[in-house]
Design a protein around this motif. Structure first.
Motif, short mmCIF file in Angstrom:
data_model
loop_
_atom_site.label_atom_id
_atom_site.label_comp_id
_atom_site.label_asym_id
_atom_site.label_seq_id
_atom_site.Cartn_x
_atom_site.Cartn_y
_atom_site.Cartn_z
N VAL B 450 34.38 39.52 46.06
CA VAL B 450 34.22 38.61 45.23
C VAL B 450 34.98 38.53 44.01
O VAL B 450 34.50 39.57 43.14
N ILE B 453 39.35 34.90 41.45
CA ILE B 453 39.76 33.62 42.02
C ILE B 453 38.50 32.92 42.71
O ILE B 453 38.26 31.76 42.63
N VAL B 454 37.86 33.63 43.61
CA VAL B 454 36.54 33.24 44.27
C VAL B 454 35.63 32.68 43.02
O VAL B 454 35.14 31.32 43.04
N ASP B 457 36.97 29.39 41.88
CA ASP B 457 36.78 28.30 42.59
C ASP B 457 35.23 27.89 42.65
O ASP B 457 35.04 26.67 42.55
#
Lengths: 555, 555
Positions: B450, B453-454, B457
């Protein structure tokens, strides 16, 4: 002669079991009056929600009896829901000059000012309705022009303290009208509703004036620029910053939208005492030497978009923090904001500023009464019945205990909850039912369209993201035409998880094939099979539970 | 003869600019030793993350020189990353008995205990390596068996205090070895690294023993059951609860997994002094009268899945809160946990329990040194150089200021950051480069998968949800075969927003038609057109920005 079955109802619609969104209805016969109309800021789990306001279903249903909203003072948790509530029920609003000045700015922003009837009152004014009258009584608080309300009913007086503290040396010289509290107490008060925010703190809240002394000390020794962050609504605090600035020959600039708004209102209405040359525009601070400048700013709670946070993150267009800046954060953390404030303090220190905050100096006092002040009010008012307000359950409970320690019998003290109908006669108080109440979420333009399902989904999405599975199926034969495709967001870093996704697709293909073979053509069944297989596969492999959204396109 | 270009490097890999994930590498020639290996709990914005551990890339690259991990004590922020780090680099671990007892439990859970070499030491022990030796020195802290470390190098001694306070009346009688600090100071200490957690607090941290006095007071007057929540690792606190229980003839039951684990370890290793009949199983509490019972439980931080939270929410299988229970929350809020704790307190009060917590009584003391204790250590150790550790930037800055006020020249004090290479000679200290460092997120079984970017989001999804648009298109002609379908989650309550969704679909149809007419067949272009049109439509209509996920299936 009034009959003994005459009753007054007190219906809290917000502010019990919580700090914020204060609103209480009081009704007698054909009159309903509403005290305050506040908002609350969302808790951590209310993801994406901007504001929380009270549910006013009860008032809408009884709109023909609602006579007005009576505001105790101009804080968000007492007036912030007005723009939303007045769009639903347009009723007269009563409040003191500064309170209504702040309300006006709000209603203007919401473009409904022209439609609303605002009635300006002064402390000691009494508004007479058909069956009740409402008297405004001056109090002390962390905003000017605060009042308590005495509701005179045929059964007796209901006294609502609003938010208050007892400040014997207030900045504007306007003392809390203790004599009126005592006078009402002597004549007899049926019910008191009193502020419970600081009931856990022993002793007295210090006078606002003590913060001024701290300012004087730090201003006297400052060699560079001074930046003070505080609550925009605390006019007295701002006045003390200005007074200290003028004493040490510094100009004052204002930063942050709410600070600018409040300064406009306060100056226009005469609540700020400032020399005409002291105030300068934030655009012209570079024309003055640093040791001749004070900047008053928003952001004392570390709010990410506030002026101080933007300064700390080098994102403020007008103010760059420079080494040697003396920054005073004149506030204490509202619970939940500790980490945000800490982040800003760290950033400011890193830029070489000197940061002075509550842990290091007496740069703030509360606006709420501590135990000894509460005891004084209880003793002066001597109410027959008591209901604590403005507090989480722990505060209400301890305020109830305090009232009983001061002599009230247990059955004369009631801890209410939002939506309770508290029924009062001359001789009794009891819970006699409930009305619809609760919290309405404001998110963007939507008022009430975000509910528990939406929030549950947001929480789910926030924890492990989402996995969308799409497949196009030929309707008759249930055979797969395209897909399955799997797209995830917020679940795993996709590039490093190609194998996982490939395996997941393979599993879905298997499920679809099985469904085709077994002639399962109910899309709902296929979807739930896909979901189930993916859920257990992904949990086993990652110990995560992303939301799984199977979509079937039929052609 | 050693040359003056001999250097010691101190490389903090965690614990600077943050509270938690403490880890520091110290290297001289061929030896690298690592002090502590801690984790940190995720901040609010690290959605769905379970734990945060240090990035150990630097250690992996230099693994052949890493001689061992030396633990100062057994708190999570000093040992919690061990199971993850030891899976990557299997090196010997050194620590005192209780520290290793706690580590063992952890490694067992992660099924790697048999692979790891644990070396048990006692205070005063010295571990000799090729070029350095590591001496353990007893300190006081909120967990038993805490130590400071003196690293003896050819250039001089580096003294790392670990977490510490100065308790002249410790529960186990084992005093902090002030004499050794003084002795080292007299011989000359090159560099001190010292705990900065409480540097903002003036005065002294009270002795752990004062909490015992509070327990005695509340136990003496209790008429019903007593439930005490505290940190599982605070053996001395638990001992004092047991001592008070035995004095007032009460049995003790334990609730909460981490509390059970620590009790097992502490009793097995002889750290708890308890009569053999005092401890009873939580399953048998109903066999004893309420006034003969004490339950020691986890959950003092309001953690949602902890035993106390489950009791408060009526979800605990063994313990139902009953009116009259006296519940003592023997802890203070770790910043960020205030609202969670408050929620539990409110729930407990509502159940009729009496709740005693920090705002109301002296039920907790800190484990960290306040200003006067820090001054004492600085004065005894008289280091030539000083680097504050264990703190956010604000703490490090103020600790640096404190050292300078005590006489250190500014160029002998350095505020470091994680990843800095701090280079020491006999006469100088300086930042001489950086190594890879940072935070690695643990989410479920994933360590490091993780990333930003994760998380970005997840944050996006958490605020306004997601809107998935699916359409099946014939590849050659780019004509629409099925759809568009729109499915949203966490955006709006769907049933009340059918019109909005219908309009959105119509807009998408328009975009697709236009693309077909203009012969735009690049799926990426079509997707970005769909996204753009929907984004501005939805924002205009709702002032929300859901994630928009266009999916095109081609056949």
């Amino acid at each position: 002669m009034r009959k003994e079955r005459d009753k007054v109802k007190v219906i809290p619609l917000g502010g019990l079991g919580e700090i914020g969104k204060n609103m209480t209805a009081i009704e007698y016969k054909d009159d309903i009056i509403v005290i305050d109309c506040g908002l609350k800021f969302p808790d951590d789990e209310m993801l994406g929600v901007d504001l929380v306001i009270p549910d006013i279903t009860y008032l809408k249903k009884n709109i023909e009896r609602v006579r007005g909203i009576f505001l105790t003072h101009g804080h968000e948790d007492h007036i912030g829901a007005l723009p939303y509530v007045l769009k639903e029920i347009n009723i007269p609003v009563y409040g003191t000059k500064l309170t209504l000045g702040i309300v006006e700015t709000k209603l203007k922003e919401h473009r409904i000012l022209s439609k609303v009837k605002l009635n300006c009152v002064k402390p000691k004014d009494i508004i007479r309705l058909q069956n009740m009258s409402v008297e405004f009584i001056r109090t002390s608080h962390s905003i000017a022009d605060s009042t308590a309300l005495a509701i005179h009913t045929p059964l007796g007086v209901i006294l609502h303290t609003g938010d208050f503290k007892i400040d014997y040396t207030p900045i504007d010289g306007s003392l809390i009208d203790l004599a009126r509290f005592a006078e009402l107490g002597k004549k007899g008060v049926l019910l008191m509703l009193a502020d419970s925010t600081n009931v856990e703190r022993p002793g007295y809240t210090m006078s606002e004036r003590t913060v001024g002394e701290t300012f004087q000390k730090f201003f006297a020794t400052a060699k560079n620029r001074i930046i003070v962050a505080t609550f925009a609504s605390n006019i007295h605090r701002i006045q003390q910053i200005i007074t200290a600035a003028e004493k040490y020959n510094r100009k004052v600039a204002i930063s942050g939208r709410s600070m600018e708004n409040i300064m406009d209102v306060a100056m226009k209405l005469g609540y700020i005492n400032i020399n005409k040359n002291t105030l300068i525009n934030i655009d012209s601070i570079n024309k003055y030497p640093n040791n001749k400048l004070v900047i008053i700013t928003t952001g004392s709670q570390g709010e990410p978009m506030s002026a101080l946070s933007r300064m700390a993150a080098s994102e403020h267009k007008k103010v760059n923090i420079i080494p040697g800046d003396r920054i005073i954060i004149s506030a204490s953390a509202i619970p939940g904001n500790e980490k945000l404030i800490s982040k800003v303090i760290n950033q400011l220190f890193k830029k070489g500023a000197e940061v002075i905050y509550e842990a290091l100096a007496d740069v703030h006092v509360s606006g709420h009464a501590c135990q000894e002040e509460l005891k004084l009010i209880h003793t002066l008012v001597k109410p027959r019945f008591f209901m604590p307000v403005h507090g989480e359950y722990r505060h209400l409970k301890q305020h109830a205990d305090l009232a009983m320690k001061l002599g009230l019998p247990a059955n004369h003290v009631i801890i209410g909850d939002n939506g309770d109908v508290i029924e009062l006669t001359r001789n009794s108080i009891k819970r006699a039912g409930t009305v619809i109440s609760g919290q309405v979420f404001v998110d963007g333009l939507g008022v009430g369209d975000v509910g528990n399902i939406v929030l549950r989904d947001r929480r789910h999405l926030s924890q492990d993201g989402i996995l969308t599975v799409v497949v196009t199926i030929e309707k008759e034969s249930a055979s797969v035409i395209a897909g399955p495709d799997i797209i995830s967001r917020g679940f795993v870093y996709v590039r490093e998880s190609e194998d996982l996704m490939e395996e997941a697709k393979e599993l879905v293909r298997g499920v679809l094939k099985e469904c085709e073979e077994k002639h399962i053509t109910e899309w709902a069944n296929i979807k739930s099979n896909v979901k189930e297989v993916l859920r257990s596969f992904l949990y086993e492999r990652t110990k995560r539970r992303p939301m799984i959204l199977p979509i079937i396109m039929e052609i």
